[in-house]
Design an enzyme around this catalytic site. Structure first.
Site, PDB file in Angstrom:
ATOM      1  N   ARG A 145       6.085  27.828 -39.927  1.00 36.78           N
ATOM      2  CA  ARG A 145       4.961  28.406 -39.185  1.00 36.78           C
ATOM      3  C   ARG A 145       3.642  28.320 -39.955  1.00 36.78           C
ATOM      4  O   ARG A 145       2.590  28.625 -39.399  1.00 36.78           O
ATOM      5  CB  ARG A 145       5.257  29.862 -38.816  1.00 36.78           C
ATOM      6  CG  ARG A 145       6.389  29.989 -37.816  1.00 36.78           C
ATOM      7  CD  ARG A 145       6.444  31.372 -37.232  1.00 36.78           C
ATOM      8  NE  ARG A 145       7.661  31.574 -36.450  1.00 36.78           N
ATOM      9  CZ  ARG A 145       7.901  32.603 -35.654  1.00 36.78           C
ATOM     10  NH1 ARG A 145       6.988  33.552 -35.555  1.00 36.78           N
ATOM     11  NH2 ARG A 145       9.021  32.714 -34.993  1.00 36.78           N
ATOM     12  N   ARG A 150       7.703  25.817 -30.991  1.00 43.44           N
ATOM     13  CA  ARG A 150       6.329  26.194 -30.681  1.00 43.44           C
ATOM     14  C   ARG A 150       5.526  24.903 -30.460  1.00 43.44           C
ATOM     15  O   ARG A 150       5.648  23.950 -31.236  1.00 43.44           O
ATOM     16  CB  ARG A 150       5.718  26.993 -31.835  1.00 43.44           C
ATOM     17  CG  ARG A 150       6.436  28.318 -32.127  1.00 43.44           C
ATOM     18  CD  ARG A 150       6.120  29.356 -31.060  1.00 43.44           C
ATOM     19  NE  ARG A 150       6.814  30.607 -31.317  1.00 43.44           N
ATOM     20  CZ  ARG A 150       6.323  31.611 -32.032  1.00 43.44           C
ATOM     21  NH1 ARG A 150       5.113  31.496 -32.576  1.00 43.44           N
ATOM     22  NH2 ARG A 150       7.003  32.711 -32.199  1.00 43.44           N
ATOM     23  N   SER A 153      11.602  40.910 -25.879  1.00 44.64           N
ATOM     24  CA  SER A 153      10.581  39.873 -26.071  1.00 44.64           C
ATOM     25  C   SER A 153      10.212  39.243 -24.743  1.00 44.64           C
ATOM     26  O   SER A 153      10.906  39.421 -23.729  1.00 44.64           O
ATOM     27  CB  SER A 153      11.103  38.788 -27.017  1.00 44.64           C
ATOM     28  OG  SER A 153      12.116  38.025 -26.379  1.00 44.64           O
ATOM     29  N   CYS A 154       9.134  38.469 -24.750  1.00 49.62           N
ATOM     30  CA  CYS A 154       8.724  37.766 -23.534  1.00 49.62           C
ATOM     31  C   CYS A 154       9.809  36.789 -23.088  1.00 49.62           C
ATOM     32  O   CYS A 154      10.078  36.643 -21.886  1.00 49.62           O
ATOM     33  CB  CYS A 154       7.402  37.034 -23.762  1.00 49.62           C
ATOM     34  SG  CYS A 154       7.402  35.890 -25.157  1.00 49.62           S
ATOM     35  N   THR A 214      14.519  32.002 -32.371  1.00 46.62           N
ATOM     36  CA  THR A 214      14.290  32.972 -31.308  1.00 46.62           C
ATOM     37  C   THR A 214      15.446  33.949 -31.290  1.00 46.62           C
ATOM     38  O   THR A 214      16.608  33.553 -31.443  1.00 46.62           O
ATOM     39  CB  THR A 214      14.149  32.303 -29.928  1.00 46.62           C
ATOM     40  OG1 THR A 214      14.013  33.333 -28.928  1.00 46.62           O
ATOM     41  CG2 THR A 214      15.347  31.455 -29.563  1.00 46.62           C
ATOM     42  N   GLY A 215      15.114  35.202 -31.132  1.00 46.00           N
ATOM     43  CA  GLY A 215      16.160  36.216 -31.037  1.00 46.00           C
ATOM     44  C   GLY A 215      16.521  36.530 -29.610  1.00 46.00           C
ATOM     45  O   GLY A 215      17.323  37.427 -29.344  1.00 46.00           O
ATOM     46  N   THR A 242       6.471  46.814 -27.825  1.00 49.01           N
ATOM     47  CA  THR A 242       6.302  45.529 -27.130  1.00 49.01           C
ATOM     48  C   THR A 242       6.794  44.383 -28.013  1.00 49.01           C
ATOM     49  O   THR A 242       6.094  43.397 -28.237  1.00 49.01           O
ATOM     50  CB  THR A 242       4.836  45.300 -26.726  1.00 49.01           C
ATOM     51  OG1 THR A 242       4.027  45.253 -27.907  1.00 49.01           O
ATOM     52  CG2 THR A 242       4.343  46.402 -25.816  1.00 49.01           C
ATOM     53  N   ARG A 281      -3.497  40.764 -28.492  1.00 46.19           N
ATOM     54  CA  ARG A 281      -3.358  40.039 -27.228  1.00 46.19           C
ATOM     55  C   ARG A 281      -2.640  40.894 -26.169  1.00 46.19           C
ATOM     56  O   ARG A 281      -3.139  41.065 -25.060  1.00 46.19           O
ATOM     57  CB  ARG A 281      -2.565  38.738 -27.447  1.00 46.19           C
ATOM     58  CG  ARG A 281      -3.199  37.730 -28.369  1.00 46.19           C
ATOM     59  CD  ARG A 281      -4.492  37.160 -27.813  1.00 46.19           C
ATOM     60  NE  ARG A 281      -4.308  36.493 -26.537  1.00 46.19           N
ATOM     61  CZ  ARG A 281      -5.258  36.370 -25.619  1.00 46.19           C
ATOM     62  NH1 ARG A 281      -6.443  36.891 -25.828  1.00 46.19           N
ATOM     63  NH2 ARG A 281      -5.029  35.732 -24.494  1.00 46.19           N
TER      64      ARG A 281
END
Length: 481
Positions: free
Chosen positions: A334, A370, A288-289, A347-348, A258, A138
């Protein structure tokens, strides 16, 4: 003539002016490596309607729409100057010209405002810098689209190769098809052809070699004419310095990850700490994003109000590491169906804040859920400030940061009361502040931050790569610090 006729005539006139701007913008980009912006939004390769809509965005600045009749003279003035590679914001030129009281003509004012990009001050064009994508998922495909889009005159970043594992028959054809069409981000803007015999994808004239390898050690990039390349690892398989060093093969000079880096790998959020990258650093991470979404607004708030502590709750779109249907997964939750469930996960991003903002002493905690949407997430940033303030003051501050500060490419601002997640697909900002959802009471502030966790993040990656490659061109007029 009726009022409706007047409105339609006005629209047609503006369409004609916007149409006349397109060849000027294109020529500046192709021949001089000049990217024309309008309040930090690129006008390169934009349609007539897109140019008019971008001008309408300017109503957030002074409450009124910016007309193409106001910006065209500044664009025309640029064509008379000896410009070097740069980004020039004609929206900011128009706004600052209005506030200028020296009685200068548009041509005189423009020449002075962009003097740093002309004559002896201008940056000389560099040789193209080779880029290699390791992995083509992606993020890899979106980064590829951006690299191809930004090829300009060919003197910036040049995507030379992608490295993937062999996927079977017609592998290259299928990968080209995924680059060509995307269910979320739409069709590729341009043409793509495949040369199977030479294992090459040709996208808008860019010849991209497809190299098949199962491990970095199998590739000698100099055999493909690649030298001093920046390799972007989109796989996330290696995150520490030892693992990422495997990429430092003949032909590769630097590695950009990334995903969040581990150990002593620098985590970079462009706009916040990219200036801290050491010239000799060969390995770095774009974090991260979510880290890219929360750190710029957090810095903006900390600089103005001080931050004592904070918590971020991320409502994140599902990702490819989750299961489509219930099945085994190494993580606890997950494995449950991503399109059918909200899934609590970790989340980090909160812990990564310390790497990007080492001077921020506030403790930031975080958690994540999520949710069943394929793209665009929202981070809810709950802050205890060092002083009391008001909602109006905070919104004014963040609006100004998004429009005129050095963080304007990272932070966007929206006041639309009916905005929802899909409205932000394709946003090039790391974070979009939702004014209507913002809550402030005394020294407590809650910010709602939308972000395209795929495309917005990919734009941040490209900005980091441009910076370390030396092709991050200066912006004029210079933003207010």
């Amino acid at each position: 003539m009726t009022v409706n006729d007047d409105s339609f005539t006005n629209w047609k006139n503006r369409e004609e002016i916007a149409e006349s701007m397109i060849p000027i913008i294109g020529k500046l980009h192709r021949e001089r490596d000049v990217t024309v912006l309008l309040h930090s939004r690129s006008l390169v390769n934009k349609s007539v309607v897109s140019i008019l809509k971008t001008h309408r965005f300017a109503r957030q600045i002074a409450g009124g729409e910016l007309s193409v009749t106001e910006t065209l003279p500044f664009l025309q003035a640029l064509t008379t100057l000896d410009l070097g590679p740069s980004q020039i914001d004609i929206g900011m030129l128009a706004a600052t010209y209005k506030a200028d009281d020296r009685g200068l003509s548009v041509e005189e004012f423009t020449a002075g405002a962009v003097a740093g990009a002309t004559g002896t001050n201008k940056i000389e064009r560099r040789e193209p810098r080779d880029v290699v994508l390791y992995g083509f998922g992606r993020i890899g495909r979106l980064v590829a689209r951006l690299l191809i889009e930004k090829a300009g005159s060919g003197n910036g970043l040049r995507l030379r190769a992608i490295v993937v594992r062999q996927g079977g028959d017609q592998d290259i054809v299928k990968r080209a098809s995924l680059l060509r069409r995307d269910s979320i981000h739409g069709q590729f803007q341009g043409t793509i052809t495949v040369d199977e015999a030479n294992s090459t994808i040709i996208a808008n004239g860019n010849e991209i070699k497809v190299i098949y390898a199962n491990d970095p050690s199998e590739v000698d990039y100099t055999a493909y004419g690649i030298k001093d390349a920046i390799l972007i690892d989109n796989t996330g398989k290696w995150r520490d310095r030892e693992g990422l060093s495997k990429h430092l093969r003949p032909g590769v000079e630097k590695v950009v990850l990334t995903a969040p880096g581990k150990g002593d790998v620098p985590n970079i959020v462009h706009g916040v700490n990219h200036d801290m990258i050491k010239p000799d650093e060969q390995i770095l991470s774009c974090a991260s994003c979510t880290t890219n979404a929360i750190v710029p607004p957090l810095k903006a708030m900390a600089d103005e109000y001080g931050v004592l502590r904070g918590h971020v709750e991320t409502v994140h779109s599902f990702t490819n590491d989750q299961n489509l249907l219930d099945n085994y997964h190494a993580a606890d939750r997950r494995g449950r169906s991503a399109p059918l469930n909200m899934v609590i996960t970790e989340t980090g991003a909160a812990s990564a804040v310390a790497k990007a903002l080492p001077d921020l002493k506030a403790r930031i905690t975080g958690s994540s859920i999520r949710v069943p949407v394929p793209n665009v997430s929202i981070a809810i940033l709950n802050l205890r400030l060092a002083r009391e303030t008001t909602r109006e003051e905070v919104l004014d501050h963040l609006r100004n940061v998004s429009l005129t500060s050095p963080l304007k490419r990272q932070i966007d601002f929206i006041s639309a009361p009916d905005a929802v997640s899909s409205d932000f697909i394709g946003s090039r900002h790391a974070s979009i502040i939702d004014a209507g959802a913002t809550k402030v009471e005394g020294d407590d502030a809650i910010l709602y931050l939308w972000y395209d966790n795929e495309f917005g993040y990919s734009c941040q990656v490209i900005r980091v790569v441009q910076h370390v490659s030396g092709v991050e061109y200066p912006t004029f007029p210079v933003p207010v610090v």
